[in-house]
Design a protein around this motif. Structure first.
Motif, PDB file in Angstrom:
ATOM      1  N   PHE A  14      35.158  42.562  41.195  1.00 12.15           N
ATOM      2  CA  PHE A  14      35.010  41.189  40.724  1.00 12.15           C
ATOM      3  C   PHE A  14      36.350  40.451  40.732  1.00 12.15           C
ATOM      4  CE2 PHE A  14      31.771  43.801  38.846  1.00 12.15           C
ATOM      5  CZ  PHE A  14      30.618  43.031  38.928  1.00 12.15           C
ATOM      6  N   ALA A  15      36.296  39.185  41.072  1.00 12.72           N
ATOM      7  CA  ALA A  15      37.434  38.287  40.842  1.00 12.72           C
ATOM      8  C   ALA A  15      37.143  37.525  39.560  1.00 12.72           C
ATOM      9  CB  ALA A  15      37.596  37.318  42.003  1.00 12.72           C
ATOM     10  N   VAL A  16      38.165  37.329  38.748  1.00 11.58           N
ATOM     11  CA  VAL A  16      38.064  36.480  37.562  1.00 11.58           C
ATOM     12  C   VAL A  16      38.784  35.189  37.937  1.00 11.58           C
ATOM     13  CG1 VAL A  16      38.640  36.243  35.115  1.00 11.58           C
ATOM     14  CG2 VAL A  16      38.035  38.500  36.052  1.00 11.58           C
ATOM     15  N   MET A  17      38.014  34.125  38.093  1.00 14.37           N
ATOM     16  CA  MET A  17      38.568  32.930  38.704  1.00 14.37           C
ATOM     17  C   MET A  17      39.376  32.089  37.711  1.00 14.37           C
ATOM     18  SD  MET A  17      37.650  33.611  41.680  1.00 14.37           S
ATOM     19  CE  MET A  17      38.492  32.183  42.368  1.00 14.37           C
ATOM     20  N   GLY A  18      40.533  31.643  38.176  1.00 12.29           N
ATOM     21  CA  GLY A  18      41.408  30.786  37.375  1.00 12.29           C
ATOM     22  C   GLY A  18      41.025  29.327  37.518  1.00 12.29           C
ATOM     23  N   ASP A  19      41.991  28.466  37.197  1.00 11.48           N
ATOM     24  CA  ASP A  19      41.753  27.014  37.279  1.00 11.48           C
ATOM     25  C   ASP A  19      41.929  26.549  38.715  1.00 11.48           C
ATOM     26  OD1 ASP A  19      41.430  26.756  34.510  1.00 11.48           O
ATOM     27  OD2 ASP A  19      43.596  26.595  34.225  1.00 11.48           O
ATOM     28  N   THR A  20      41.013  26.890  39.558  1.00 14.22           N
ATOM     29  CA  THR A  20      41.107  26.539  40.968  1.00 14.22           C
ATOM     30  C   THR A  20      41.301  25.038  41.153  1.00 14.22           C
ATOM     31  OG1 THR A  20      39.786  28.423  41.585  1.00 14.22           O
ATOM     32  CG2 THR A  20      39.825  26.598  43.144  1.00 14.22           C
ATOM     33  N   ILE A  28      37.744  46.162  38.742  1.00 14.19           N
ATOM     34  CA  ILE A  28      36.960  47.085  39.561  1.00 14.19           C
ATOM     35  C   ILE A  28      36.304  48.066  38.594  1.00 14.19           C
ATOM     36  CG2 ILE A  28      37.093  48.841  41.374  1.00 14.19           C
ATOM     37  CD1 ILE A  28      39.968  47.368  41.945  1.00 14.19           C
ATOM     38  N   VAL A  29      34.996  48.155  38.664  1.00 13.06           N
ATOM     39  CA  VAL A  29      34.252  49.046  37.765  1.00 13.06           C
ATOM     40  C   VAL A  29      33.958  50.348  38.498  1.00 13.06           C
ATOM     41  CG1 VAL A  29      32.156  49.309  36.399  1.00 13.06           C
ATOM     42  CG2 VAL A  29      33.209  47.042  36.632  1.00 13.06           C
ATOM     43  N   VAL A  87      39.458  49.327  36.336  1.00 13.20           N
ATOM     44  CA  VAL A  87      40.826  48.969  36.738  1.00 13.20           C
ATOM     45  C   VAL A  87      40.908  47.443  36.756  1.00 13.20           C
ATOM     46  CG1 VAL A  87      42.577  49.149  38.541  1.00 13.20           C
ATOM     47  CG2 VAL A  87      40.976  51.046  38.158  1.00 13.20           C
ATOM     48  N   VAL A  88      41.871  46.892  36.048  1.00 13.64           N
ATOM     49  CA  VAL A  88      42.021  45.435  35.944  1.00 13.64           C
ATOM     50  C   VAL A  88      43.232  45.017  36.766  1.00 13.64           C
ATOM     51  CG1 VAL A  88      42.248  43.500  34.316  1.00 13.64           C
ATOM     52  CG2 VAL A  88      41.132  45.619  33.587  1.00 13.64           C
ATOM     53  N   ILE A  89      43.136  43.881  37.431  1.00 13.12           N
ATOM     54  CA  ILE A  89      44.265  43.364  38.195  1.00 13.12           C
ATOM     55  C   ILE A  89      44.734  42.071  37.547  1.00 13.12           C
ATOM     56  CG2 ILE A  89      45.044  42.507  40.454  1.00 13.12           C
ATOM     57  CD1 ILE A  89      42.133  44.409  40.927  1.00 13.12           C
ATOM     58  N   ASP A  90      45.922  42.107  37.012  1.00 15.36           N
ATOM     59  CA  ASP A  90      46.601  41.012  36.313  1.00 15.36           C
ATOM     60  C   ASP A  90      45.970  40.701  34.947  1.00 15.36           C
ATOM     61  OD1 ASP A  90      48.718  40.822  37.985  1.00 15.36           O
ATOM     62  OD2 ASP A  90      48.049  39.012  39.038  1.00 15.36           O
ATOM     63  N   ALA A  91      46.810  40.106  34.092  1.00 10.47           N
ATOM     64  CA  ALA A  91      46.459  40.014  32.666  1.00 10.47           C
ATOM     65  C   ALA A  91      46.484  38.591  32.123  1.00 10.47           C
ATOM     66  CB  ALA A  91      47.413  40.890  31.861  1.00 10.47           C
ATOM     67  N   LEU A  92      46.731  37.616  32.994  1.00 14.17           N
ATOM     68  CA  LEU A  92      46.747  36.204  32.606  1.00 14.17           C
ATOM     69  C   LEU A  92      47.902  35.878  31.652  1.00 14.17           C
ATOM     70  CD1 LEU A  92      42.893  35.641  32.518  1.00 14.17           C
ATOM     71  CD2 LEU A  92      44.486  35.393  34.422  1.00 14.17           C
ATOM     72  N   GLN A 117      31.951  50.557  30.644  1.00 15.20           N
ATOM     73  CA  GLN A 117      32.991  51.530  31.011  1.00 15.20           C
ATOM     74  C   GLN A 117      34.315  51.172  30.313  1.00 15.20           C
ATOM     75  OE1 GLN A 117      33.055  54.321  32.753  1.00 15.20           O
ATOM     76  NE2 GLN A 117      30.901  54.298  33.381  1.00 15.20           N
ATOM     77  N   PRO A 118      35.060  52.177  29.910  1.00 17.84           N
ATOM     78  CA  PRO A 118      36.346  51.893  29.258  1.00 17.84           C
ATOM     79  C   PRO A 118      37.370  51.301  30.239  1.00 17.84           C
ATOM     80  CG  PRO A 118      36.084  54.250  29.643  1.00 17.84           C
ATOM     81  CD  PRO A 118      34.778  53.611  30.020  1.00 17.84           C
ATOM     82  N   ILE A 119      38.244  50.477  29.727  1.00 16.19           N
ATOM     83  CA  ILE A 119      39.310  49.892  30.549  1.00 16.19           C
ATOM     84  C   ILE A 119      40.441  50.922  30.628  1.00 16.19           C
ATOM     85  CG2 ILE A 119      41.009  48.030  30.681  1.00 16.19           C
ATOM     86  CD1 ILE A 119      38.923  46.252  29.213  1.00 16.19           C
ATOM     87  N   ARG A 120      40.671  51.443  31.834  1.00 17.11           N
ATOM     88  CA  ARG A 120      41.645  52.533  31.997  1.00 17.11           C
ATOM     89  C   ARG A 120      43.025  52.055  32.449  1.00 17.11           C
ATOM     90  NH1 ARG A 120      39.370  56.566  29.490  1.00 17.11           N
ATOM     91  NH2 ARG A 120      37.528  57.488  30.439  1.00 17.11           N
ATOM     92  N   TRP A 121      43.010  51.118  33.415  1.00 23.81           N
ATOM     93  CA  TRP A 121      44.275  50.748  34.054  1.00 23.81           C
ATOM     94  C   TRP A 121      44.392  49.243  34.179  1.00 23.81           C
ATOM     95  CZ3 TRP A 121      47.727  54.479  34.680  1.00 23.81           C
ATOM     96  CH2 TRP A 121      47.287  55.799  34.854  1.00 23.81           C
ATOM     97  N   LEU A 122      45.626  48.772  34.040  1.00 27.72           N
ATOM     98  CA  LEU A 122      45.967  47.384  34.360  1.00 27.72           C
ATOM     99  C   LEU A 122      47.030  47.435  35.454  1.00 27.72           C
ATOM    100  CD1 LEU A 122      46.223  44.292  33.930  1.00 27.72           C
ATOM    101  CD2 LEU A 122      47.903  44.793  32.133  1.00 27.72           C
ATOM    102  N   VAL A 123      46.751  46.797  36.587  1.00 27.44           N
ATOM    103  CA  VAL A 123      47.743  46.694  37.655  1.00 27.44           C
ATOM    104  C   VAL A 123      48.291  45.270  37.646  1.00 27.44           C
ATOM    105  CG1 VAL A 123      48.201  46.987  40.126  1.00 27.44           C
ATOM    106  CG2 VAL A 123      46.342  48.290  39.047  1.00 27.44           C
ATOM    107  N   LEU A 124      49.610  45.134  37.612  1.00 24.45           N
ATOM    108  CA  LEU A 124      50.229  43.802  37.634  1.00 24.45           C
ATOM    109  C   LEU A 124      50.750  43.506  39.040  1.00 24.45           C
ATOM    110  CD1 LEU A 124      52.161  43.977  34.241  1.00 24.45           C
ATOM    111  CD2 LEU A 124      50.027  42.741  34.718  1.00 24.45           C
TER     112      LEU A 124
END
Ligand SMILES: [Zn+2]
Length: 315
Positions: free
Chosen positions: A34-40, A53-54, A60-65, A84-91
């Protein structure tokens, strides 16, 4: 002082986000991706994109805002999609708008994968000063509970593959030097051919090289193009219909800017005169499109001047 200049009004020009734990809009890119969309549409003045990504073994989460409050909303958004538990954050890098929400992800259980170079500019202010400046940008309420959480548990400086619940997730430094920043990472899903590019690509503005290198950015774009992604999520803006077109447009912008500045340097035109051809910067909006174009030009002029004088070997 650098961050003051870059970010002080980055988010202040838009309405403050509600502090209630609303979910952010998401877009499904592939099964369980999934993409979490910003203020396009607002370029780097808006909230960036993120993603998750589930897998059967966690998320796995990509970026934290940009703030703990935004990070908390991101956690709520993920929880609405999976148990599912949140395991990883990739910046993808260490600009505040991409990681100041990291503490919320950490508190939700994530460990952090990032490039260990957290610097964001040659004239960077201290981390404490950056925090107080950013608090002025997003407001005290948004920053409640803030602590730095971008120093990686797992540092990546070249490329690593995370295998989780049957998913293959490649996390890579796109080029051996700075491009958008010194600490860029990309996230690549080879099976789904989905790429999270961070601010190496900006769909609704231009990529900034002020904290990186224009030559490095071109090298990083080669890496991105070589992946031949089916879908690319830029750091800001919409998911483009044609990933190659966005990469090509970014390359044309940087190549054109380098050529123009090279001509100016070779013609012994001063930096100020070289910048004359550009629209004026927007007062009080250092990351607006015109301001960015001007700051990039300034940076590229100095870079090209160094190359011209043979002071910089470069890539
Ligand atoms: Zn950035």
């Amino acid at each position: 002082m650098f961050l003051v200049f870059t970010f002080v009004t980055a988010l202040a020009v838009g309405p403050l986000l509600s502090l209630h734990a609303q979910q952010f809009p998401t877009r499904r890119l592939a099964p369980d991706v999934f993409a979490v969309m910003g203020d396009t549409g607002r370029g780097s003045e808006g909230r960036p994109n993120a993603g998750f990504i589930v897998t059967d073994s966690g998320v796995v989460v990509i970026d934290a805002l940009a703030s703990p409050a935004q990070g908390e909303r991101l956690v709520q958004t993920i929880r609405s999609a999976t148990r599912q538990p949140i395991r990883w954050l990739v910046l993808t890098h260490h600009h505040p708008d991409h990681h100041f929400g990291a503490i919320a992800l950490r508190r939700a259980g994530a460990r952090v994968i990032a490039h260990p170079d957290v610097s964001t500019g040659v004239d960077e202010q201290s981390r404490e000063a950056a925090e107080s400046v950013w608090t002025q940008v997003v407001g005290k309420a948004e920053m409640r509970g803030f602590a730095y959480a971008d120093v990686p548990d797992v540092p990546v400086t070249s490329a690593d593959t995370l295998r989780l619940g049957g998913k293959i997730i490649v996390i890579a430094h796109p080029w051996r030097g700075p491009a958008h920043t010194a600490g860029d990472l990309i996230v690549w899903l080879p099976d789904e051919r989905v790429l999270f590019a961070g601010d190496l690509l900006i769909e609704d503005g231009v990529t900034m090289v002020v904290d990186g290198s224009s030559r490095g950015l071109l090298a990083a774009l080669d890496t991105l193009a070589g992946l031949d992604a089916r879908i690319v999520v830029p750091g800001h803006g919409a998911v483009p219909a044609e990933p190659r077109a966005l990469i090509a447009r970014t390359r044309e912008y940087i190549t054109g800017l380098r050529a123009a500045m090279r001509t100016a340097v070779e013609g012994h035109r001063s930096l100020n005169r070289a910048l004359d051809s550009l629209p004026p910067a927007d007062e009080g909006r250092p990351v607006s499109l015109h301001s960015r174009e001007r700051r990039n030009a300034n940076r590229v002029y100095l870079e090209v001047e160094k190359e011209f004088m043979g002071l910089d070997g470069g890539p």
